[in-house]
Design an enzyme around this catalytic site. Structure first.
Site, short mmCIF file in Angstrom:
data_model
loop_
_atom_site.label_atom_id
_atom_site.label_comp_id
_atom_site.label_asym_id
_atom_site.label_seq_id
_atom_site.Cartn_x
_atom_site.Cartn_y
_atom_site.Cartn_z
N HIS A 1 14.59 82.47 2.46
CA HIS A 1 15.60 81.72 1.50
C HIS A 1 16.25 82.69 0.63
CE1 HIS A 1 16.81 78.45 -0.95
NE2 HIS A 1 15.72 78.28 -1.80
N HIS B 1 23.52 78.11 9.46
CA HIS B 1 22.97 77.26 8.22
C HIS B 1 22.20 76.30 9.08
CE1 HIS B 1 22.70 74.81 4.86
NE2 HIS B 1 22.83 76.21 4.15
N ASP C 1 25.81 83.81 2.25
CA ASP C 1 25.14 85.23 2.25
C ASP C 1 25.96 86.53 2.78
OD1 ASP C 1 22.86 84.40 0.76
OD2 ASP C 1 22.28 83.43 2.61
#
Length: 469
Positions: A304, A350, A405
């Site tokens: 996460h 994702h 990210d």
């Protein structure tokens, strides 16, 4: 037409000739008050009635099917909970109360001379569905500054943690210890009526959000700056500016980056681990400190909240192996070798999105403006040009595009924050805005204890008529 309805319609009408009218209406919907709690008190009864009527008319309506794969696959795609503050569209990305990230960047108030939205404005939007005025955002900034002081036992606790305790463990533990200050826990023990729950959840949430930068900065100073003082909160500064000051960063561009970072990481609908955890724990009527601490324990997991750290580790290894500037052909070979070895390219793909993450895009735009010649950014930009095509050729990825990210760590490194273990704490400070806004609404709408039905493999086999042998 209700104020919430006006606010939800506004983004759909941005390109129409009526856009100005609707955006003014959205801004003026609560212009009579700068007190967020007063605005909420006006909105809640209307939303309670709307949902009550909806449930009465459609409560027994089927909204989808559940497959065996969904049950075994982490409940991916299963419609299973109500989460009001944001919705994630696979093709478009996140919308905060109906507004895309570019729309939030355009519409939300900014600091004097700044270009990025203030997180206080996003919090107002998440809570009310309304684009706030500058006065309302200033009220939130001052309110959080007023509530920011940490109780002495939490300071003592933070100062006595061993230096080898992970920053996220310290963050979660300190938040749990703040439970001693919970207005909701105290009110519940005194028998407050359930229609008043939201008021105390609101107070706790405002207190917690106000204190998080102090906790996070204290952890940073203790671990990486020899325990130096975080200094005092300045009530004339916004939340992000106070945070960067306490961290020890004075570069105005870093403060602008922090405003952007804290805004875009704040919420990502309700099914992700941290949001779902806070929703689940909160449904047991645990106070916001306990609920959010549990969420942070989920965020600390490598699947996460650690992804941006993994991206930087991978980029550093790539840079070390290939050297400075790398040809596209060599980069392409390196990516193929990574995939053929059974590894993934971190920062790409994702669980829900099927396009480039708009949170990646706005960080890329920030970098193009402020650090276009940074070697690490140029590497990230080169990967953006090459990786999606390689992943498409490979044919395994459902989404070959970069996520948030893939970029955030590079920006933090550029401004001198090189302590990768700490990055998830920043993520946690931001995520409070979304999950606590939703927690207030969960209690206002009387959501019950979450209790789904679990099944054994034998039970599932029996249910679908399969042989269990």
């Amino acid at each position: 037409m209700s104020f919430l309805t006006v606010s939800r319609l506004a983004p759909k009408l941005l390109n129409s000739k009526n856009a100005t009218y609707f955006l003014v209406a959205a801004r003026n919907a609560s212009a009579s008050s700068t007190n967020l709690k007063d605005v909420l008190a006006d909105l809640i009864p209307k939303e309670q009635t709307r949902i009550k009527n909806f449930k009465q008319q459609y409560g027994k309506t089927n909204i989808g099917q559940i497959t065996v794969d969904m049950v075994y696959g982490g409940m991916r795609g299963m419609k299973g909970l109500v989460y009001e503050t944001s919705v994630l569209d696979p093709e478009e990305g996140i919308r905060f109360r109906g507004y895309s990230i570019p729309e939030c960047q355009e519409l939300l108030p900014k600091a004097p001379g700044g270009e990025e939205p203030l997180p206080e404005g996003l919090f107002w939007l998440l809570v009310t569905g309304q684009v706030p005025t500058e006065e309302q955002v200033n009220w939130v900034s001052k309110e959080w500054a007023k509530r920011a002081a940490l109780p002495s036992h939490v300071v003592t606790m933070l100062d006595n943690f061993p230096t080898n305790l992970h920053p996220m463990s310290q963050f979660s533990a300190a938040i749990t210890a703040l439970n001693s200050e919970s207005s909701f826990a105290r009110a519940y023990s005194e028998g407050v009526h359930k229609t008043k729950y939201w008021e105390f959840i609101y107070e706790d949430s405002m207190d917690l959000i106000a204190k998080l930068p102090c906790i996070a900065a204290k952890i940073y100073r203790n671990l990486y700056r020899e325990g130096s003082s975080i200094g005092a909160i300045d009530s004339n500064l916004d939340w992000s500016h106070n945070f960067t000051n306490m961290l020890g960063y004075s570069e105005p561009q870093f403060t602008e980056l922090m405003r952007l970072y804290l805004t875009i990481h704040s919420d990502h609908e309700g099914g992700n681990v941290s949001a779902h955890t806070s929703h689940l724990v909160g449904s047991a009527l645990s106070d916001p400190y306990l609920s959010f601490s549990a969420a942070m324990n989920g965020l600390a997991g490598p699947l996460h909240g650690l992804a941006n750290q993994e991206v930087l580790v991978w980029l550093t290894a790539l840079q070390k192996e290939l050297g400075g500037e790398v040809s596209d052909e060599r980069m392409r070979d390196y990516i193929w070798n990574t995939l053929k070895s059974g590894r993934v390219v971190p920062g790409y793909g994702h669980a829900v999105l099927r396009k480039t993450d708009p949170r990646y895009t706005c960080q890329r735009e920030f970098a193009l403006k402020h650090l276009p010649n940074d070697p690490m950014f140029k590497l990230v930009a080169q990967l953006y040009k090459i990786v999606p095509n390689v992943l498409l050729e490979q044919g395994k990825a459902k989404n070959p595009w970069p996520n948030v990210d893939a970029h955030s760590g590079v920006l933090l490194q550029y401004y001198g924050m090189t302590e990768m273990n700490y990055y998830t704490v920043l993520f946690g400070v931001s995520r409070a805005l979304g999950v606590l806004a939703q927690l207030v609404w969960s209690r206002a709408l009387g959501f019950p204890l979450e209790r789904p039905k679990s099944m054994s493999t034998d039970g599932l086999m029996t249910l679908v008529g399969a042989k269990s042998g």
